[in-house]
Design a protein around this motif. Structure first.
Motif, mmCIF file in Angstrom:
data_model
loop_
_atom_site.group_PDB
_atom_site.id
_atom_site.type_symbol
_atom_site.label_atom_id
_atom_site.label_comp_id
_atom_site.label_asym_id
_atom_site.label_seq_id
_atom_site.Cartn_x
_atom_site.Cartn_y
_atom_site.Cartn_z
ATOM 1 N N UNK A 147 0.845 -1.189 0.000
ATOM 2 C CA UNK A 147 0.000 0.000 0.000
ATOM 3 C C UNK A 147 0.879 1.238 0.000
ATOM 4 N N UNK A 148 0.326 2.324 -0.484
ATOM 5 C CA UNK A 148 1.041 3.600 -0.464
ATOM 6 C C UNK A 148 0.037 4.732 -0.345
ATOM 7 N N UNK A 149 0.443 5.760 0.386
ATOM 8 C CA UNK A 149 -0.420 6.909 0.566
ATOM 9 C C UNK A 149 -0.301 7.883 -0.593
ATOM 10 N N UNK A 150 -1.196 8.849 -0.605
ATOM 11 C CA UNK A 150 -1.103 9.950 -1.557
ATOM 12 C C UNK A 150 -1.580 11.222 -0.867
ATOM 13 N N UNK A 151 -1.033 12.339 -1.293
ATOM 14 C CA UNK A 151 -1.356 13.628 -0.686
ATOM 15 C C UNK A 151 -2.359 14.375 -1.551
#
Length: 357
Positions: A147-151
Motif C-alpha cells: 500500500x502507499x499513501x497519496x497527498x
C-alpha cells in the motif's frame, strides 16, 4: 447489505520496465508493489463548487509468476470517486474496490482513478488517502500485499489580496532522521503587518522541539510568530520535523499551514495551503514470504524463512561471520604454536672443528 461485486476494470496498458531499472531477482512467485502520484489542485479550485481530479496509480508485479492483482483505495473526507471505470464503493465511507487484473511476471502497468474534490474540502486539510493492492497466484497458498499513501495538495487560498504563502516539501531520507519544513509568508500589500503561521501535521509527524518564537498548540499543531513583515517583503520560518516509522511507510502524506498578517491598519489577512511529506522508507520493495501475507512497504514477518535452509539473510550472514572468525582464530593459534616451537628449539649447533693433522 453486501454491495455488489464491482465490474472488471479495463485492462490498463502494460509498460515494460526500462532496461537496467529492474530490482534484484525476486525469491518468490509472489510479489507486488504500488506507487501513486498526488491529487494536485490548481488555482481554479477556489472558483468552483466541485473540482474533477485524477490520481495516477502504477502497479508492478515483482514476483516470478503471473498473478491476479486486486486494487482498492481509501479517500479522505471531501473526496469521492468521480466514476472510475471498474471500481465501486466498498461499503464503508471513503472505501472503494476495483476488479482484478492479470499481470505477467515483471509486468508494470498504470491506471487512473477519477475523483471529485468538494469545494469545501480545503477546510479539512491536511488530507491524505491510500491505495492498496493484493496479489495472488491461483493454486498457490499465500498472497502479497502493498500500500502507499497519496497527498491532496491545495494551492494557497482562499485568495486574499496582500498576502502570499509558500511551503517546501518535507523529505525524510532512508536514515529516518528529522527533516526540515521551510515556510515563507509574504506581505504583498502596502502596509507593514505582524506575521504568524500555524502548521497542522498528520498523525505520526510532529515538531520535536519548537524553535524560538514557536509554541506547540497540541501534538499536531505548532504556531510561530513571524515578526513584523514589512510591506513588499517575505518572512521565512524553519521548523524541525520528525516522523514515526509507521508514518514514513505511509508516505506520501500532506500537512497544512495557515498564514496570517495583522496590518497596522486594515483587516486581518489569512490564507492556507497544504504541502507534501515524503519518505524514502515508503519506496522500499515489499518482501514476500508465502504463505503468510507480506507486511506493507518491505516489512518481513518475524520468523519468516527463506529457501536457504530456513535461514533469513541476517541469519546466514551471522553464520558466515562465525565460521570465518573461527577459522581466523585457528589460523592464529597454529602460527603462534609454530613460532614458539622454533624459538624453544634454538639455533642448530655449530659443526665441530676438524682435528688438526
Amino acid at each position: 447489505s453486501t454491495p455488489p461485486a464491482p465490474p472488471t476494470p479495463p485492462a490498463p496498458p502494460v509498460r515494460p520496465s526500462a532496461p537496467g531499472s529492474a530490482a534484484a531477482p525476486p525469491q518468490s512467485p509472489l510479489g507486488v508493489q504500488v506507487t501513486t502520484g498526488d491529487v494536485t489542485l490548481s488555482e481554479t479550485y477556489w472558483n468552483l463548487p466541485s473540482t474533477a481530479a485524477t490520481l495516477q496509480v502504477t502497479v508492478h508485479n515483482t514476483g516470478t509468476a503471473t498473478q491476479r492483482i486486486r486494487l482498492s483505495y481509501t479517500l479522505p473526507v471531501g473526496l469521492t470517486d468521480g466514476g472510475t471505470r471498474g471500481c465501486a464503493a466498498a461499503g464503508r465511507a471513503g472505501a472503494y474496490r476495483c476488479g482484478a487484473w492479470t499481470a505477467g511476471a515483471g509486468a508494470r502497468f498504470s491506471t487512473v482513478l477519477r475523483l471529485q474534490v468538494a469545494g469545501t474540502a480545503w477546510k479539512q486539510m491536511p488530507l491524505s488517502g491510500s491505495v492498496q493492492v493484493i496479489a495472488d497466484v491461483p493454486g498457490l497458498a499465500g498472497e502479497a500485499t502493498d500500500d502507499q499513501g497519496f497527498a491532496v495538495l491545495f494551492p494557497p487560498g482562499p485568495p486574499v489580496p496582500g498576502i502570499a504563502l509558500d511551503a517546501d516539501e518535507v523529505v525524510f531520507d532512508i536514515s529516518g532522521s528529522p527533516g526540515t519544513l521551510t515556510l515563507r509568508l509574504g506581505n504583498t500589500g502596502t502596509v507593514d503587518a505582524a506575521g504568524r503561521v500555524e502548521v497542522a501535521l498528520p498523525t505520526g509527524v510532529t515538531v520535536p522541539s519548537p524553535p524560538l518564537g514557536c509554541v506547540a498548540v497540541d501534538l499536531a499543531h505548532t504556531r510561530c510568530d513571524a515578526g513584523l513583515v514589512l510591506a513588499g517583503t517575505t518572512a521565512e520560518v524553519r521548523l524541525p520535523v520528525e516522523a514515526t516509522p509507521q508514518a514514513q511507510r505511509e508516505a506520501p502524506l500532506s500537512g497544512a499551514v495557515i498564514g496570517q498578517l495583522d496590518p497596522r491598519s486594515g483587516p486581518t489577512r489569512r490564507v492556507q495551503m497544504s504541502f507534501r511529506i515524503t519518505a524514502a522508507a515508503a519506496l522500499a520493495t515489499p518482501v514476500v514470504s508465502p504463505p503468510a501475507p507480506t507486511g506493507s512497504q518491505g516489512v518481513l514477518p518475524a520468523g519468516a524463512a527463506t529457501r536457504d535452509g530456513g535461514l533469513t539473510s541476517v541469519q546466514r550472514t551471522a553464520v558466515i561471520l562465525i565460521v570465518v572468525s573461527t577459522l581466523l582464530v585457528v589460523l592464529a593459534l597454529t602460527l603462534a604454536t609454530t613460532s614458539l616451537r622454533r624459538r624453544f628449539a634454538g639455533p642448530p649447533p655449530e659443526p665441530a672443528p676438524s682435528p688438526a693433522d
